[in-house]
Design an enzyme around this catalytic site. Sequence first.
Site, PDB file in Angstrom:
ATOM      1  N   HIS A   1       0.827  -1.202   0.000  1.00 58.24           N
ATOM      2  CA  HIS A   1       0.000   0.000   0.000  1.00 58.24           C
ATOM      3  C   HIS A   1       0.860   1.251   0.000  1.00 58.24           C
ATOM      4  CE1 HIS A   1      -4.202  -1.443   1.381  1.00 58.24           C
ATOM      5  NE2 HIS A   1      -3.672  -2.227   0.470  1.00 58.24           N
TER       6      HIS A   1
ATOM      7  N   ASP B   1      -4.513   7.483   2.356  1.00 58.51           N
ATOM      8  CA  ASP B   1      -4.783   6.129   1.881  1.00 58.51           C
ATOM      9  C   ASP B   1      -6.199   5.736   2.323  1.00 58.51           C
ATOM     10  OD1 ASP B   1      -4.306   3.714   0.688  1.00 58.51           O
ATOM     11  OD2 ASP B   1      -2.440   3.332   1.764  1.00 58.51           O
TER      12      ASP B   1
ATOM     13  N   SER C   1       3.195 -11.692  -3.808  1.00 61.57           N
ATOM     14  CA  SER C   1       4.324 -11.846  -2.897  1.00 61.57           C
ATOM     15  C   SER C   1       3.907 -12.510  -1.586  1.00 61.57           C
ATOM     16  CB  SER C   1       4.958 -10.493  -2.627  1.00 61.57           C
ATOM     17  OG  SER C   1       3.965  -9.587  -2.201  1.00 61.57           O
TER      18      SER C   1
ATOM     19  N   TRP D   1       9.428 -22.535  -9.997  1.00 62.03           N
ATOM     20  CA  TRP D   1      10.404 -21.618  -9.434  1.00 62.03           C
ATOM     21  C   TRP D   1      10.043 -21.330  -7.983  1.00 62.03           C
ATOM     22  CZ3 TRP D   1      15.074 -20.309 -10.570  1.00 62.03           C
ATOM     23  CH2 TRP D   1      15.655 -19.194  -9.942  1.00 62.03           C
TER      24      TRP D   1
ATOM     25  N   ALA E   1      10.009 -14.046  -8.063  1.00 60.52           N
ATOM     26  CA  ALA E   1      10.264 -14.011  -9.506  1.00 60.52           C
ATOM     27  C   ALA E   1       9.866 -12.637 -10.039  1.00 60.52           C
ATOM     28  CB  ALA E   1       9.447 -15.092 -10.195  1.00 60.52           C
TER      29      ALA E   1
ATOM     30  N   HIS F   1      -4.270 -14.565  -8.373  1.00 56.32           N
ATOM     31  CA  HIS F   1      -5.190 -14.355  -7.249  1.00 56.32           C
ATOM     32  C   HIS F   1      -6.010 -13.077  -7.434  1.00 56.32           C
ATOM     33  CE1 HIS F   1      -1.943 -11.691  -6.492  1.00 56.32           C
ATOM     34  NE2 HIS F   1      -2.192 -11.444  -5.239  1.00 56.32           N
TER      35      HIS F   1
ATOM     36  N   ASN G   1      -2.911  -5.023  -8.330  1.00 60.34           N
ATOM     37  CA  ASN G   1      -1.632  -4.736  -8.984  1.00 60.34           C
ATOM     38  C   ASN G   1      -1.296  -5.789 -10.028  1.00 60.34           C
ATOM     39  OD1 ASN G   1      -1.204  -2.403  -7.583  1.00 60.34           O
ATOM     40  ND2 ASN G   1       0.150  -3.310  -6.066  1.00 60.34           N
ATOM     41  N   SER G   2      -1.501  -7.054  -9.683  1.00 56.59           N
ATOM     42  CA  SER G   2      -1.224  -8.122 -10.644  1.00 56.59           C
ATOM     43  C   SER G   2      -2.141  -8.000 -11.854  1.00 56.59           C
ATOM     44  CB  SER G   2      -1.426  -9.495  -9.987  1.00 56.59           C
ATOM     45  OG  SER G   2      -0.414  -9.734  -9.039  1.00 56.59           O
TER      46      SER G   2
ATOM     47  N   GLU H   1      -0.938  -5.213 -14.097  1.00 62.17           N
ATOM     48  CA  GLU H   1       0.281  -5.613 -14.809  1.00 62.17           C
ATOM     49  C   GLU H   1      -0.056  -6.562 -15.956  1.00 62.17           C
ATOM     50  OE1 GLU H   1       3.101  -5.117 -10.871  1.00 62.17           O
ATOM     51  OE2 GLU H   1       3.128  -7.028 -11.906  1.00 62.17           O
TER      52      GLU H   1
HETATM   53  C1  LIG Z   1      -1.055   1.324  -9.998  1.00 61.79           C
HETATM   54  O1  LIG Z   1      -0.851  -0.042 -10.240  1.00 61.79           O
HETATM   55  C2  LIG Z   1       0.336  -0.368 -10.894  1.00 61.79           C
HETATM   56  C3  LIG Z   1       0.319  -1.845 -11.162  1.00 61.79           C
HETATM   57  O2  LIG Z   1       0.523  -2.572 -10.046  1.00 61.79           O
HETATM   58  C4  LIG Z   1       1.522   0.059 -10.064  1.00 61.79           C
HETATM   59  O3  LIG Z   1       2.726  -0.217 -10.753  1.00 61.79           O
HETATM   60  C5  LIG Z   1       1.409   1.530  -9.742  1.00 61.79           C
HETATM   61  O4  LIG Z   1       2.442   1.892  -8.883  1.00 61.79           O
HETATM   62  C6  LIG Z   1       0.061   1.804  -9.082  1.00 61.79           C
HETATM   63  N1  LIG Z   1      -0.104   3.199  -8.707  1.00 61.79           N
HETATM   64  C7  LIG Z   1      -0.235   4.255  -9.529  1.00 61.79           C
HETATM   65  C8  LIG Z   1      -0.483   5.555  -8.903  1.00 61.79           C
HETATM   66  O5  LIG Z   1      -0.168   4.168 -10.728  1.00 61.79           O
END
Ligand SMILES: *[C@@H]1O[C@H](CO)[C@@H](O)[C@H](O)[C@H]1NC(C)=O
Length: 484
Positions: free
Chosen positions: A16, A115, A275, A338, A342, A359, A363-364, A367
């Site tokens: 976070h 946050d 992670s 692995w 990674a 999951h 963020n995943s 990406e």
């Molecule tokens: C948004 O999500 C991406 C992918 O996980 C991350 O790289 C990025 O730091 C996050 N935050 C912002 C403000 O883009």
Amino acid sequence: MSRPTVVLVPCWGSGHFMSALEAGKRLLDSGGGAFSLTVLLMHSPTQIKASEVEGHVRREAASGLDIRFLQLPAVEHPTGCVDPVEFESRYAQLHAPHVKSAIAGLQRVAAVVVDFFLTTLFDAAHELAVPAYVYFPSPAAFLALMLSLPELREDLTRAGFVEETEATVDVPGLPPVPARYTPACLVRAVQSYDWFEYHGRRFMEARGVIVNTSAELEASVLAALPAAAPPVHAIGPVIWFSESEEDKQRPPAHECVRWLDAQPAASVVFICFGSMGFLDAAQVREVAVGLQRSGHRFLWVLRGPPHAGSRFPTDAEQLEELLPEGFMAATAGKGMVWPAWAPQKEILSHAAVGGFVTHCGWNSVLESLWFGVPMLPWPLYGEQHLNAFELVAGVGVAVVALGADRKEKKGSFVEAVELERAVRSLMGGGSSEEGTKAREKAAEMRAACRKAVDEGGSSRAALQRLVREILESPANPMDGTTEY
Ligand SMILES: *[C@@H]1O[C@H](CO)[C@@H](O)[C@H](O)[C@H]1NC(C)=O
């Protein structure tokens, strides 16, 4: 007269923290030097998280950017909390007086960004007449759900609701959400629900909500947010490789990447639970059998259960012990297991990867979309069940989720045959209509995400509007006659 500053109050957990800090840095960058960034740091309540965050802070402080870090005084830990959300919310609340005096001690504060579990700090901002914003690191769909929690309370807090097969949840902008996709974090305990509902209500006081998503990705949800809700700024996603990751990209490449180099295009299914995600021994066996039977190539990041006192899964040193007998020999050349960290972004960006079993941590997901990889969701915790549903039924970049059946305390356990079928559906090429559609949609989203953050794109424009609003803030006259 000094330049104004934007105050950022991130959560202390490493994930976070970095996400919020990234949002702050994007504001800073878009501001083009018109304001600085001040980050208020709370002491991390655990030793492990503290050392992670200290590392980040050291690196950022040395980066030469216009960021100042201020450590807030320590507070007591709240007691009697039933779950992490309650702990985080009450722990943050105890910082309110310190946050107030820190802000009062700064000259010309243009805005405070907190946050999303830290809305108890709004009072400090209100009392000082500083505009307050929320940084929301999850998808807008979860924001929409949080704003609806008062109306949904009766249903969602009913015992056994997630097991009801006919019941649905109404999330504005999404098709009716089957009960089994209710986020795990909401149904853990009534106290968790209370706190999510509390934060949802307080979001309404914000001057704006900054969300790590893009207008193209969640168009219907963003359009259906209640009219009374504060403006939502969809500024994401920006995926970058940090300097240390770039180092890792230089030769010699990571072993997983070298292995991928030798595989045909879009032939490998990548399996990774983030992670902190790990599987128990029984589940590991089912995954192994399912993968082997699917006949597809795979790269499996396999983490064992964490050591006592650690939050992170251990590296699975005893691979042979965890995996079924003969598995390694039988899959040699076709699969790679692995047992350690990674480079996920590098792997997802590799042409050999054709699908991602994930999951569904946001963020995943971002990406994966950034690199146009279709997904097979396997939600475990947090808001991931809802994310999985949105990806399948809303965005269309994923094939039907695994482990979402919440009946009979099965939890998220998945049998080999289910995994085998789902991997075939994801990777099956022309023979799988579902997989083909998800692949096409993922390619579309890859283009849309990149366009959004490019010059003239929707996320870039949202960020610029937000920066203008902050600089024109009535609480922060630019004529220099008023200073705090
Ligand atoms: C948004 O999500 C991406 C992918 O996980 C991350 O790289 C990025 O730091 C996050 N935050 C912002 C403000 O883009």
